[in-house]
Every structure is written in structure tokens, then in C-alpha cells.
Design an enzyme around this catalytic site. Sequence first.
Site, PDB file in Angstrom:
ATOM      1  N   GLU A  37       4.948 -15.586   0.904  1.00 43.71           N
ATOM      2  CA  GLU A  37       3.508 -15.551   0.687  1.00 43.71           C
ATOM      3  C   GLU A  37       2.979 -16.986   0.653  1.00 43.71           C
ATOM      4  O   GLU A  37       3.494 -17.838  -0.075  1.00 43.71           O
ATOM      5  CB  GLU A  37       3.170 -14.829  -0.623  1.00 43.71           C
ATOM      6  CG  GLU A  37       1.742 -14.975  -1.086  1.00 43.71           C
ATOM      7  CD  GLU A  37       0.738 -14.509  -0.042  1.00 43.71           C
ATOM      8  OE1 GLU A  37      -0.163 -15.303   0.298  1.00 43.71           O
ATOM      9  OE2 GLU A  37       0.859 -13.356   0.431  1.00 43.71           O
ATOM     10  N   SER A 122      -7.840 -13.970   1.139  1.00 47.28           N
ATOM     11  CA  SER A 122      -7.340 -14.279  -0.198  1.00 47.28           C
ATOM     12  C   SER A 122      -5.944 -14.837  -0.017  1.00 47.28           C
ATOM     13  O   SER A 122      -5.107 -14.210   0.644  1.00 47.28           O
ATOM     14  CB  SER A 122      -7.300 -13.032  -1.089  1.00 47.28           C
ATOM     15  OG  SER A 122      -8.595 -12.577  -1.390  1.00 47.28           O
ATOM     16  N   ASN A 124      -2.911 -15.661  -2.009  1.00 44.83           N
ATOM     17  CA  ASN A 124      -2.214 -15.500  -3.285  1.00 44.83           C
ATOM     18  C   ASN A 124      -1.208 -14.364  -3.151  1.00 44.83           C
ATOM     19  O   ASN A 124      -1.300 -13.544  -2.237  1.00 44.83           O
ATOM     20  CB  ASN A 124      -3.210 -15.159  -4.398  1.00 44.83           C
ATOM     21  CG  ASN A 124      -4.049 -13.935  -4.066  1.00 44.83           C
ATOM     22  OD1 ASN A 124      -5.088 -14.037  -3.425  1.00 44.83           O
ATOM     23  ND2 ASN A 124      -3.602 -12.751  -4.482  1.00 44.83           N
ATOM     24  N   THR A 133     -11.683  -3.504  -4.621  1.00 47.63           N
ATOM     25  CA  THR A 133     -12.383  -2.495  -5.427  1.00 47.63           C
ATOM     26  C   THR A 133     -11.553  -1.242  -5.638  1.00 47.63           C
ATOM     27  O   THR A 133     -11.965  -0.343  -6.357  1.00 47.63           O
ATOM     28  CB  THR A 133     -13.714  -2.081  -4.758  1.00 47.63           C
ATOM     29  OG1 THR A 133     -13.438  -1.530  -3.467  1.00 47.63           O
ATOM     30  CG2 THR A 133     -14.646  -3.263  -4.613  1.00 47.63           C
ATOM     31  N   HIS A 451     -13.376  -6.084   5.629  1.00 53.20           N
ATOM     32  CA  HIS A 451     -12.619  -5.025   6.299  1.00 53.20           C
ATOM     33  C   HIS A 451     -12.447  -5.322   7.787  1.00 53.20           C
ATOM     34  O   HIS A 451     -12.637  -4.436   8.627  1.00 53.20           O
ATOM     35  CB  HIS A 451     -13.318  -3.672   6.122  1.00 53.20           C
ATOM     36  CG  HIS A 451     -13.372  -3.205   4.706  1.00 53.20           C
ATOM     37  ND1 HIS A 451     -14.267  -2.233   4.271  1.00 53.20           N
ATOM     38  CD2 HIS A 451     -12.655  -3.568   3.617  1.00 53.20           C
ATOM     39  CE1 HIS A 451     -14.084  -2.036   2.968  1.00 53.20           C
ATOM     40  NE2 HIS A 451     -13.119  -2.829   2.555  1.00 53.20           N
ATOM     41  N   ASN A 485      -4.890  -3.851   8.210  1.00 52.18           N
ATOM     42  CA  ASN A 485      -6.087  -3.309   8.842  1.00 52.18           C
ATOM     43  C   ASN A 485      -6.183  -3.686  10.317  1.00 52.18           C
ATOM     44  O   ASN A 485      -6.854  -3.012  11.094  1.00 52.18           O
ATOM     45  CB  ASN A 485      -7.341  -3.802   8.116  1.00 52.18           C
ATOM     46  CG  ASN A 485      -7.396  -3.345   6.670  1.00 52.18           C
ATOM     47  OD1 ASN A 485      -6.713  -2.409   6.274  1.00 52.18           O
ATOM     48  ND2 ASN A 485      -8.201  -4.015   5.860  1.00 52.18           N
TER      49      ASN A 485
END
Length: 534
Positions: A37, A122, A124, A133, A451, A485
Amino acid sequence: MKQIQTDVLIVGSGPIGATYARLIKDALPDTKILMIEKGPRLTGKAGMHVKNIEDDQERERAQILSQGPHQKPYPLITVTERANAVNMGELSIDLLGRPGTHLVSENAEDLKANEMPAASCSTNVGGMAAHWTCACPRPGNAERIPFIPDVEMDQALTKAEKLLCVTQSAFPESAEGLAIQKVLGDIFNEQLTSGRKVQPMPLACITNEKGERYWVGPDVILGDLAEPGYAGNFELRDQTICRQLYKEDGHVTGALIEHLPSGTREEVKAKLVIVACDALRTPQLLWASGIRPKALGHYLNEHPFIFCFVELKDDLVDTTLGKRYDQSSRTEPTIGVFLVPFDDPGHPFHAQIMHMDVSPLKIETHGNPKHVVGLGIGCLKEMRYEDCIEFSETEQDYSGMPKMSFQFQLTEKDRAQIASAKVEQVKAAAAFGKVIQEGEQTLMPAGTSLHAQATVRMGVADDGTSVCDTFSNVWGYDNLFVGGNGVLPVPTTCNPTLTSVALAVRSSEKVISLLKHNSSYEQRNTFRGKPEIA
């Protein structure tokens, strides 16, 4: 340069990488897995959702650590301010950035040239799923992948829901919540077919006997693999970037990785490689590695999203509760999140209604915020080859990878869809009450939904319109898989994480079968066979 060996290399620690790791370990416990990562570990448990951090300062610290080159808090701005920044051409990182993410564009000049200005990442452990969400609706009819049988996809979706602990009971039932559902049902249910009616939003969330919520991140999917000090043959390295995949004659032999704080580089020899580092950086790594199928980075898609905020009218609140909430009370019920599902042709939109405590977007209120709901509605975006990420041959981003720029335009068909969605939203807003001044109906800047999709899309043939097959196996490479995605091949309006996890579940079956048929590093040609998929 030091060389290390592993059975499986997974690039990316989000929900997709976690799904592959969990399912491979469950099926083949002796398999050695290395997950890397680029960003830092935020919590003791790898990939825990930051909303589970009780201390406000610690939660903000975790968000800032996830923001790549932008290591400071963003100013709080309203939805309207963010949208107007794009409409007026006054673009800045502070106006478009959101906590826990960082824009792909790193300066004002890049933002002006970017046709998807709010495109973000992001960086991390846990990826964006440490900040999401947790919305997990199932795709509707036209959102489903036409070349995967419905029964097969439904089985994968059910397994994905189990991995993500999806529930429709995350928030307690309340009179106000029931009233919201009734208002929505009166407007939309006649347009919706059986099984696609107005309902509580399916959420990735675990609740205990006290009703306390634990929001699901990749830590839940990983299970014991996420625990600090895990002693098995699974290793997660944070702050470690994959610079390049090594390839030879249709086979990926390994990768060049770098520990960013020290600059130490190592070569990884792997039987099988899975790249699942979001819809932007997955194609970036393939491109940097010289793996450049025609469709790579193209067909970039994201559903246009329109937001407005409505103060519930007095008679609705008074009828259902008998009184207004006491603002000083800490025991007032939470409304929650509600869904009007996509259901073409009656309702070719995805609508979600959010209580402000769970909305990712800021809104100013001058009364009791418990009486404000956010109405978000998304519609399909026409999928086009011309919408794409372009990778530079000469310029690099902040981490030394090929710089990305975006081509992304709305078509006439898209604009017609947006106009129809706005009419639906106005109808719902009028039924609830009054749109508040700071929350007028606003088409959000491209990229706001977070998205991005289809940049490594799947297909049924290696004909230049897709990057991988229906099991996410990259065309022309026997042991290279992609996830996230980016593999979604059709436009969608709903939150895509559940579908992407389901596709990873399905892909894992092929990965596990390949690993079973390949007992040593020297026997790489066995990957060229076609083992049966259960």
C-alpha cells in the site's frame, strides 16, 4: 537489489485487495501473500474506517495522513460553494478537496485543464474504504453486466454482502424516518417494480446489542489478517509503492517496489499479481509497466450527481413526533439513509436521502440540523472511448508515477438525463418542505462522487474495447488480474463498491483455481491452461 518471493502480490489494500486476500487465504491457507500500500497505516487494525475512531483529533489526524501531498486540513465549505467554484472557473485544492482524499490535480494550472477536476484518491491503508459512506445498494436492471448470468452475479453479490456485513438496520427505526420513507414512497413507488421500492439504504455496518455502530472498512473483510503483528504468511507493507510490473511473453514475473520513507527498492518474484489500487492508479501502474491495451484508461465513467438540501416542513415533523427535537438532547433518534433504487425505465436514477450526520458534504443550517435532509440523485453517463485518463510520457506526479490528466465531457444525452433527474428531485424536495438557502439544487463537479469507473473495464473478447476478461484477468497475460470500480463495463448510477467486491469474489474463484494448478515458480506455463471455475 534485494529479491523477495511470494505466491501472490496484491497492489492496493482497499476492499478489493482485501477480498482477494481473504478468499485466497480461506481456500489456500499456505499461500504466501504480500500486499503493498502506497499510503500509511492509520490505525492498529489495518484498514479500519476512520469513523470508528472516537477521538475527534485522532480522526482528523487519520484523514490528513490519507491526503497524499496535501497534509493539512481542508477548510469547511458548502456544497454550493464547491459547485460554484467550478462554474465560475475559480478552482483550488481547498475548494474541491474533501477530508481523507486528495485531488489528482496538484495545482491550479492542472485543475483548469482537468475536465474531471474533483477526481480524487485516498492514499492510506484501506484506501477510500477507510473514509466511505458505506452505501451498498445492489445494481438495477440496466446497471447489471449483460454478459454475466444473473444467477451467477446474484450469488457473487450475496457473498459480497456477507463480506461487507451489509444491513438495512444500521439506524434504529424512528417515526421521522418512517415518515421520510412514506413521503418518498408516495412519490416514487408506483414507478418502481417489485423488489426495487423505496427502502433504507443497505449499509456496510455492524451494530451491537446497544445499537452502537461499527462502520465496515477493509479490516472487517481481512479479519485476523488485519490484526497488528499477524504472524501468518500474509504481509501488509504500508508506505510502499509498486513502480513497475515485470513481464515476459504474456506472463508477469514480478514487480519493482519501493519503500517511500527510506527509498529502499526490492524486486518481488510472484506467481500471480493482482492490481487493485483504485480506478485511477490501477491503469496508471499498467501504463507505467508498458502494459497498454487500447482501452486502458478509456471509457472513463462517473454518474452525474445533483444535490439539494431541504428543511422538513413543520407539519411533517409535528405529525410524526408531536414536538421538535430538543437540540441539547443526546438521545434523539437518528433518521439514517434512504434509497430510491435505479429501476429503468420507470426510475432511471439513483436517489439517496441522507441525514446530515452521515452526509459526506457540509451544509450550513440556521435551525435544528435534525430537520434537514440531503437529497442526492444520480443518473447514467453515456460511456464513450473519448472520456479518458491520459498518462504523460515525460511528467510525473508527486510520487514519481506518470502524471494523469482527464478528458471528460457531457453529451447531449447526458444533459437530457440530468434535466430529467432535476425534475424528479424538485418533486421530492417540494414534498418534504423548503430548499434551504445554502443548499440549492446543484450539479456537482465531475469527480465529486468519487466513483470513477471503467478504466480497466472487462469484456468478452480482446477486441480493443476492454482490458480484462469477465474474471478480471488482463488480456494477453496469464497471471495478471485487476480489480475495483475500474473493471465495471457499463454505466451505473448507484454506489459501485458492492458490485466491485462481487466481481472480485467471482474473480477469486479463477485465481484460486490457477494457484491450485501451479505448484512452483518454475511451472508458470500451467497458468496458460483453462482450469475449471467452480
